[in-house]
Design an enzyme around this catalytic site. Structure first.
Site, short mmCIF file in Angstrom:
data_model
loop_
_atom_site.label_atom_id
_atom_site.label_comp_id
_atom_site.label_asym_id
_atom_site.label_seq_id
_atom_site.Cartn_x
_atom_site.Cartn_y
_atom_site.Cartn_z
N LYS A 153 -2.15 19.64 -24.47
CA LYS A 153 -2.81 18.63 -25.30
C LYS A 153 -2.84 19.06 -26.77
O LYS A 153 -2.57 18.26 -27.67
CB LYS A 153 -4.24 18.39 -24.78
CG LYS A 153 -4.28 17.63 -23.46
CD LYS A 153 -5.65 17.66 -22.78
CE LYS A 153 -5.57 17.00 -21.41
NZ LYS A 153 -6.81 17.11 -20.61
N GLN A 179 -12.94 19.29 -20.64
CA GLN A 179 -11.94 19.44 -19.58
C GLN A 179 -12.61 19.64 -18.21
O GLN A 179 -13.51 20.46 -18.07
CB GLN A 179 -11.03 20.65 -19.91
CG GLN A 179 -9.87 20.84 -18.97
CD GLN A 179 -8.81 19.76 -19.07
OE1 GLN A 179 -8.61 19.15 -20.11
NE2 GLN A 179 -8.13 19.51 -17.96
N ASP A 239 -11.79 10.07 -23.06
CA ASP A 239 -11.44 10.04 -21.64
C ASP A 239 -11.82 8.72 -21.00
O ASP A 239 -11.40 8.42 -19.87
CB ASP A 239 -12.19 11.16 -20.89
CG ASP A 239 -11.36 12.42 -20.73
OD1 ASP A 239 -10.14 12.31 -20.58
OD2 ASP A 239 -11.97 13.52 -20.74
N1 GUN Z 1 -8.80 17.37 -15.81
C1 GUN Z 1 -7.74 16.79 -15.17
N2 GUN Z 1 -7.48 15.57 -15.70
C2 GUN Z 1 -8.41 15.37 -16.68
C3 GUN Z 1 -8.65 14.29 -17.59
O1 GUN Z 1 -7.98 13.25 -17.61
N3 GUN Z 1 -9.68 14.48 -18.46
C4 GUN Z 1 -10.45 15.60 -18.44
N4 GUN Z 1 -11.45 15.67 -19.31
N5 GUN Z 1 -10.24 16.61 -17.62
C5 GUN Z 1 -9.22 16.49 -16.74
#
Ligand code: GUN
Length: 309
Positions: free
Chosen positions: A54, A98, A124
């Site tokens: 990311k 996360q 998110d």
């Molecule tokens: N962990 C796995 N996928 C995601 C996601 O889309 N957002 C977040 N915050 N954590 C994740």
């Protein structure tokens, strides 16, 4: 004839190339780039890899991304303190905490953290206010993975309106928002889950089948209507040789990859589905790259909204 490949990497690159000038224009207009605050708690190896991806992708697209790290021993209050600081930050337009959080934080930690986010920065799309907007089909910030699936289908010219769609999985993060996004595009949607009776037959009705259950190679050819578009959201790292040998034939490239790395990333869809489906998204190289790019798109959306449109 093998299924057409729904190429997530190509679609993600296309979206990124559209995003870069929009990001540059925001930066020129406001004197700062759109900013994303990522909170990483503990040392889950998969989360480390996701967060690195990311940050790299944000940088390549002209966004600012800062990672706030907390040790696995951090308390929920400490984490909520970081969220509060990012909520009040002028340079962070988006916040992502996360998942998964360390188990020691307690069973309801994730919910409490999502509830504490400023909904305007919730890139998110997990805050209940944003989920509510999604239900009413007026959301600005929608969970990245399901919105990435929609981009993949639409940009690959898979017709959604009028189609029968089946979503395997009912999670808050993928299954439920996925079903709503398909519904809003006029599909007739069925959500299937572990208690669905006659799952194979229900799935086989679908023109569009989205698998998001996290069970490697669970969706076999019997689940798939001939010619259907199948999107594989599952990502599971397998280290068990026998499991790999059960799924992939001897001499296949995927087996070679397993031999080289000692682990293999496998989706929810069995490779034999390629012989039945009309179109299929691969793992890796399907939905994964889109999830990252949709997060960046959400960050730009949040930045533009915070800067007054
Ligand atoms: N962990 C796995 N996928 C995601 C996601 O889309 N957002 C977040 N915050 N954590 C994740």
């Amino acid at each position: 004839m093998p299924a057409r490949v729904l190429d997530g990497t190509a679609v993600a690159n296309q979206i990124r190339s559209e995003l870069a000038p929009a990001v540059a224009s925001f930066t020129a207009r406001t004197g700062r780039p759109p900013g994303l605050g990522i909170v990483l708690v503990g040392d889950d190896p998969a989360s480390e890899i996701y967060v690195r991806g990311k940050v790299k992708s944000a940088g390549e697209t002209g966004l600012r991304a800062d990672v706030e790290r907390l040790p696995a021993t951090a308390s929920l209050d400490q984490l909520l303190g970081v969220v509060d600081r990012l909520n009040r930050s002028d340079v962070h337009d988006g916040i992502l905490v996360q998942s998964p959080l360390p188990e020691a934080m307690g069973a309801d930690a994730e919910r409490r953290v999502f509830d504490a986010l400023d909904p305007a920065k919730d890139v998110d799309g997990f805050h209940p206010v944003n989920v509510g907007y999604l239900v009413q089909n007026r959301a600005a910030l929608v969970a990245s993975t399901p919105s990435g699936v929609i981009e993949l289908l639409e940009r690959s010219h898979v017709t959604i309106a009028g189609a029968r769609a089946a979503v395997l999985g009912r999670s808050d993060i993928v299954g439920k928002p996925m079903a709503l996004l398909l519904l809003h595009r006029h599909a007739t949607v069925t959500i299937c889950h572990s208690r669905t009776s006659n799952l194979r037959a229900v799935a086989r009705e679908a023109d569009i089948l989205v698998a998001a259950i996290g069970r490697p190679a669970f969706v076999t050819a019997e689940f798939v209507k001939p010619g259907a578009a199948v999107v594989d959201v599952g990502i599971t790292a397998i280290r068990d040789r026998q499991a790999v040998e059960r799924i992939y034939p001897a001499g296949s490239r995927r087996r070679e990859t397993f031999e080289r790395r000692g682990s293999l990333t496998v989706g929810d869809v069995h490779p034999e589905v390629a012989e039945v489906a009309g179109a299929l998204s691969p793992v890796p190289g399907g939905v994964g790259p889109l999830t990252v790019v949709m997060l960046l798109k959400n960050t730009l959306t949040a930045a533009n909204q915070r800067a007054g449109g």
